[in-house]
Design a protein around this motif. Sequence first.
Motif, PDB file in Angstrom:
ATOM      1  N   PRO A  33       0.811  -1.231   0.000  1.00  0.00           N
ATOM      2  CA  PRO A  33       0.000   0.000   0.000  1.00  0.00           C
ATOM      3  C   PRO A  33       0.840   1.274   0.000  1.00  0.00           C
ATOM      4  N   GLY A  34       2.051   1.208   0.545  1.00  0.00           N
ATOM      5  CA  GLY A  34       2.900   2.390   0.615  1.00  0.00           C
ATOM      6  C   GLY A  34       3.837   2.556  -0.558  1.00  0.00           C
ATOM      7  N   PHE A  35       3.700   1.724  -1.582  1.00  0.00           N
ATOM      8  CA  PHE A  35       4.595   1.830  -2.735  1.00  0.00           C
ATOM      9  C   PHE A  35       4.470   3.199  -3.405  1.00  0.00           C
ATOM     10  N   SER A  36       5.619   3.815  -3.705  1.00  0.00           N
ATOM     11  CA  SER A  36       5.631   5.061  -4.465  1.00  0.00           C
ATOM     12  C   SER A  36       6.956   5.162  -5.205  1.00  0.00           C
ATOM     13  N   LEU A  37       6.942   5.902  -6.296  1.00  0.00           N
ATOM     14  CA  LEU A  37       8.131   6.036  -7.137  1.00  0.00           C
ATOM     15  C   LEU A  37       8.077   7.389  -7.830  1.00  0.00           C
ATOM     16  N   VAL A  38       9.208   8.095  -7.803  1.00  0.00           N
ATOM     17  CA  VAL A  38       9.322   9.354  -8.537  1.00  0.00           C
ATOM     18  C   VAL A  38      10.466   9.203  -9.531  1.00  0.00           C
ATOM     19  N   THR A  39      10.162   9.430 -10.807  1.00  0.00           N
ATOM     20  CA  THR A  39      11.155   9.298 -11.864  1.00  0.00           C
ATOM     21  C   THR A  39      11.321  10.642 -12.565  1.00  0.00           C
ATOM     22  N   VAL A  40      12.518  11.210 -12.522  1.00  0.00           N
ATOM     23  CA  VAL A  40      12.807  12.439 -13.261  1.00  0.00           C
ATOM     24  C   VAL A  40      12.958  12.066 -14.730  1.00  0.00           C
ATOM     25  N   THR A  41      12.152  12.661 -15.587  1.00  0.00           N
ATOM     26  CA  THR A  41      12.124  12.277 -16.999  1.00  0.00           C
ATOM     27  C   THR A  41      12.703  13.325 -17.945  1.00  0.00           C
ATOM     28  N   HIS A  42      12.826  14.567 -17.475  1.00  0.00           N
ATOM     29  CA  HIS A  42      13.338  15.621 -18.356  1.00  0.00           C
ATOM     30  C   HIS A  42      13.800  16.793 -17.510  1.00  0.00           C
ATOM     31  N   ALA A  43      14.906  17.411 -17.918  1.00  0.00           N
ATOM     32  CA  ALA A  43      15.384  18.628 -17.264  1.00  0.00           C
ATOM     33  C   ALA A  43      16.027  19.532 -18.310  1.00  0.00           C
ATOM     34  N   GLN A  44      15.736  20.825 -18.226  1.00  0.00           N
ATOM     35  CA  GLN A  44      16.291  21.802 -19.158  1.00  0.00           C
ATOM     36  C   GLN A  44      16.561  23.086 -18.392  1.00  0.00           C
ATOM     37  N   MET A  45      17.742  23.671 -18.614  1.00  0.00           N
ATOM     38  CA  MET A  45      18.113  24.891 -17.897  1.00  0.00           C
ATOM     39  C   MET A  45      18.805  25.852 -18.845  1.00  0.00           C
ATOM     40  N   GLY A  46      18.310  27.060 -18.919  1.00  0.00           N
ATOM     41  CA  GLY A  46      18.948  28.091 -19.721  1.00  0.00           C
ATOM     42  C   GLY A  46      18.978  27.800 -21.210  1.00  0.00           C
ATOM     43  N   ALA A  47      19.729  28.620 -21.923  1.00  0.00           N
ATOM     44  CA  ALA A  47      19.891  28.473 -23.364  1.00  0.00           C
ATOM     45  C   ALA A  47      21.198  27.734 -23.652  1.00  0.00           C
TER      46      ALA A  47
END
Length: 414
Positions: A236-250
């Motif tokens: 019941p406590g299962f959770s997952l966070v997956t970072v899928t994209h990151a973009q910073m500046g030009a």
Amino acid sequence: MTRTADFPLLSSTDVAELIEWRRNLHSHPELSGQEKRTAASVAEFLAKTGPDRIITGIGGHGVAVIYDSGTPGPRVLLRCELDGLPIEDLADVPHRSTSPGKGHQCGHDGHMAILAGMARILGQRRPASGAVVLMFQPAEEDGSGALAVMNDPAFDALATDYAFAIHNMPGIPFGQVLIKDGPVCCASRGMTLRLTGRTAHASQPEAGLSPMAAISRIMPGLTALGSPAGTPTGHPGFSLVTVTHAQMGAPAFGVSPGAATLFATLRTLTDAAMSSLVERAEALARDVAHREGLDLEIGYADVFATTENDPDATALVRKAMDEAAVSCSTGLLPMRASEDFGQFGRSAKAAIMLLGAGENRPALHNPNYDFPDELIPIGVKIYAAILKQLIGPERAAPLAVWHEAAFPIPSDAL
């Protein structure tokens, strides 16, 4: 028209035509919310079966086809999906996608062919009682389709007692059905964080306000919100966070960045756990942004509620599989993946099952995946067995769906 619980054979011609139609759908995939051609093909193909009613444009490009006995009895909805994926089709097959960057690597083309096979059967012989609704649902891949269908006023005419769906699954023995009651697919949502500061010359970064430190803290902070590694998906406590994209500046060397965007997928077994995870993720992002003096905008997309199978509907599927001699187990359920079919469980006893596509095939969403045509008559057999249970075995003739000798299971699928 004959009205009986006996489901006739799919002829070899039927299966061949379903395969040809499936391959045509595969060659012309359309993304969520854009399924205009696909919906038109569905309506044209199923109109030839003589349904009692066809409803188009439901929930977007959805198509509902109704076969009504004209007598009281269970109303059953069978659902498939219309949409493809934004993935380049690399399968080495003649019917490979002709739309660059789009493909049916989730097998929705096969799901449509299975329901079209049921249309061939129901068009020949209506159920003995009640009605069957074949729902060709749009926009499953982004999580918006089922809810849009149910919120459409046209759905009021489709009130059903039961709802069932099949999803093909490579990595599972060919033709085996996986089903369990309770949660079977996780809740998930895409979280977008937009951090805004102030650009500066790269030689004077102190004159600006860079999001670098913030985004560097938020990414590991978000992933740390997930449950400990090794936590079973069924916990019941299962959770997952997956970072899928990151973009910073030009993409420049002379500018210190003034903005950043971060995408992350939040995933939990239950909707209650999702509410908690969202609260913690937002608190983390706001705290870091505040400390760094940055403006923060939070948004969400691709929101899926958890999909739970009703115990009665699940028991009915298990009994149907026993009588149809189809191997059935709980297997790897519940899955981490999400599915919007759970929305239909708000108004009906609903159950979704996984249908094994073979253990030696590319995975779903793999650019080389192609739905195995040999699953089409098996999927039809499964739905027919379920309908037989709801119609009433005391009035049903022996079930048979297709001649396996004419379309044998391929040896490489076993």
